[in-house]
Design a protein around this motif. Structure first.
Motif, short mmCIF file in Angstrom:
data_model
loop_
_atom_site.label_atom_id
_atom_site.label_comp_id
_atom_site.label_asym_id
_atom_site.label_seq_id
_atom_site.Cartn_x
_atom_site.Cartn_y
_atom_site.Cartn_z
N LYS A 212 0.86 -1.21 0.00
CA LYS A 212 0.00 0.00 0.00
C LYS A 212 0.89 1.25 0.00
O LYS A 212 1.95 1.23 -0.61
CB LYS A 212 -0.97 -0.05 1.19
CG LYS A 212 -1.71 -1.40 1.26
CD LYS A 212 -2.87 -1.42 2.18
CE LYS A 212 -3.53 -2.78 2.12
NZ LYS A 212 -4.73 -2.88 2.93
N MET A 213 0.47 2.34 0.68
CA MET A 213 1.28 3.58 0.62
C MET A 213 2.26 3.60 1.80
O MET A 213 2.16 4.43 2.70
CB MET A 213 0.36 4.80 0.63
CG MET A 213 1.06 6.07 0.17
SD MET A 213 -0.07 7.45 -0.09
CE MET A 213 -0.45 7.93 1.58
N ASN A 214 3.19 2.64 1.77
CA ASN A 214 4.19 2.50 2.82
C ASN A 214 5.53 2.19 2.18
O ASN A 214 5.58 1.66 1.09
CB ASN A 214 3.83 1.34 3.76
CG ASN A 214 2.56 1.61 4.54
OD1 ASN A 214 2.52 2.47 5.41
ND2 ASN A 214 1.51 0.88 4.20
N MET A 215 6.59 2.49 2.90
CA MET A 215 7.96 2.13 2.54
C MET A 215 8.62 3.14 1.58
O MET A 215 8.22 3.26 0.42
CB MET A 215 8.05 0.73 1.92
CG MET A 215 7.47 -0.37 2.79
SD MET A 215 8.49 -0.73 4.21
CE MET A 215 9.13 -2.33 3.74
N LEU A 216 9.65 3.82 2.08
CA LEU A 216 10.48 4.68 1.24
C LEU A 216 11.51 3.79 0.54
O LEU A 216 11.73 2.65 0.98
CB LEU A 216 11.16 5.73 2.12
CG LEU A 216 10.18 6.65 2.86
CD1 LEU A 216 10.92 7.58 3.83
CD2 LEU A 216 9.34 7.45 1.88
N PRO A 217 12.15 4.28 -0.50
CA PRO A 217 13.11 3.43 -1.23
C PRO A 217 14.15 2.77 -0.33
O PRO A 217 14.43 1.57 -0.47
CB PRO A 217 13.76 4.41 -2.21
CG PRO A 217 12.67 5.39 -2.49
CD PRO A 217 11.94 5.58 -1.19
N ASN A 218 14.73 3.52 0.62
CA ASN A 218 15.75 2.90 1.48
C ASN A 218 15.15 1.78 2.34
O ASN A 218 15.78 0.76 2.59
CB ASN A 218 16.47 3.94 2.35
CG ASN A 218 15.53 4.68 3.28
OD1 ASN A 218 14.43 5.05 2.89
ND2 ASN A 218 15.93 4.85 4.53
N GLU A 219 13.88 1.96 2.73
CA GLU A 219 13.21 0.91 3.52
C GLU A 219 12.92 -0.32 2.63
O GLU A 219 13.01 -1.46 3.09
CB GLU A 219 11.90 1.44 4.11
CG GLU A 219 12.12 2.55 5.13
CD GLU A 219 10.82 3.24 5.55
OE1 GLU A 219 10.63 3.43 6.76
OE2 GLU A 219 10.01 3.61 4.67
N ALA A 220 12.57 -0.05 1.39
CA ALA A 220 12.30 -1.14 0.44
C ALA A 220 13.58 -1.96 0.21
O ALA A 220 13.54 -3.19 0.20
CB ALA A 220 11.78 -0.58 -0.88
N ILE A 221 14.69 -1.26 0.07
CA ILE A 221 15.97 -1.94 -0.16
C ILE A 221 16.34 -2.77 1.07
O ILE A 221 16.72 -3.94 0.96
CB ILE A 221 17.08 -0.91 -0.50
CG1 ILE A 221 16.77 -0.26 -1.85
CG2 ILE A 221 18.46 -1.58 -0.52
CD1 ILE A 221 17.60 0.98 -2.16
N ASP A 222 16.21 -2.17 2.25
CA ASP A 222 16.52 -2.91 3.49
C ASP A 222 15.63 -4.14 3.62
O ASP A 222 16.08 -5.21 4.01
CB ASP A 222 16.31 -2.01 4.73
CG ASP A 222 17.39 -0.95 4.84
OD1 ASP A 222 18.39 -1.02 4.09
OD2 ASP A 222 17.23 -0.02 5.67
N PHE A 223 14.34 -3.96 3.29
CA PHE A 223 13.39 -5.08 3.38
C PHE A 223 13.86 -6.23 2.50
O PHE A 223 13.96 -7.37 2.94
CB PHE A 223 11.99 -4.61 2.95
CG PHE A 223 10.95 -5.70 3.04
CD1 PHE A 223 10.89 -6.72 2.09
CD2 PHE A 223 10.03 -5.72 4.07
CE1 PHE A 223 9.95 -7.73 2.16
CE2 PHE A 223 9.08 -6.74 4.16
CZ PHE A 223 9.04 -7.73 3.19
#
Ligand code: PGA
Length: 250
Positions: free
Chosen positions: A11-22
């Protein structure tokens, strides 16, 4: 036997750096699964997610698209644009889009056709409200949504489509449909598909359940006869938790 497909909807969650960490944490946790794993991420994460999912078994999807190929549609993204960067899946007709962004059965149908024309695989969402369930009209609502979504779509194209049954009252509420109710409604969807396309096609189509799926209930749901995996919102935001859902049978 149908495969299990487990898709996360950020949904409308996760910034790019958070996506990469995930993805960095999540990919090794699910690398040996036999199930299909998809992450449907915000547009702004797509490029990063695709890059970091390279060489893994994680597929990347978007959460919406416009049905036109290009033109004066400020703020919209087309199927062709998604395909051009390597996106494979796209969620279409999520109840939040139906509820807040005027998505209708007609726009859902147009979007599915455009996705298929661009070799994107649609994850098509259908679901009833609590009021409709209480009125006993779930089957009618769901089968009508399915019928309208698939209008004019060939049996050959049906093989590219995933359907996600998501009762609206179960989304983000912590209330999950019972495994029996979810399985029964999915059977009704399969029956409708058999009426349109035939029994063989109906047996082949992947139908997920969505609505408050978590690691503690994934196994009982996904082991039901007609539930072919899940579309997971909140619980897909944490790598460890989502990996347990993907590995429900390990
Ligand atoms: P939820 O969302 O798992 O947070 O209930 C599911 C969805 O909206 O796809």
């Amino acid at each position: 036997m149908r495969k299990k497909v487990i898709a996360g909807n950020w949904k409308m969650n996760m910034l790019p750096n958070e996506a990469i960490d995930f993805i960095t944490e999540f990919a090794p946790l699910v690398k040996d699964t036999k199930h299909e794993v998809i992450l449907c991420v915000p547009y702004t994460d797509l490029f990063y997610a695709l890059l970091h999912a390279q060489g893994t078994n994680i597929k990347i999807g978007a959460q919406n698209m416009h049905w036109e190929e290009k033109g004066a549609y400020t703020g919209e993204i087309s199927a062709q644009m998604l395909k051009s960067i390597g996106v494979e899946y796209v969620i279409i007709g999520h109840s939040e889009r139906r509820q807040y962004f005027a998505e209708t059965d007609e726009t859902v149908n147009k979007k599915i056709k455009s996705a298929l024309a661009n070799n994107l695989k649609p994850i098509v969402c259908v679901g009833e409200t609590l009021e409709q369930r209480e009125q006993g009209v779930t089957e009618k609502i769901i089968t009508t949504q399915v019928e309208k979504a698939l209008e004019g779509i060939s049996a050959e194209s049906l093989a590219q489509i995933i359907i996600a049954y998501e009762p609206i009252w179960a989304i983000g509420t912590g209330k999950t449909a019972t495994k029996e109710d979810a399985n029964d409604t999915i059977k009704q969807i399969r029956k409708k598909i058999a009426e349109i396309y035939g029994q063989n096609e109906a047996e082949r189509v992947i139908i997920q359940y969505g609505g408050s799926v978590k690691s503690s209930n994934a196994k009982e749901l996904f082991e039901m006869s007609d539930i072919d995996g899940g579309l997971v919102g909140g619980a897909s935001l944490k790598p460890e938790e989502f990996s347990k859902i993907v590995k429900f049978d390990e």
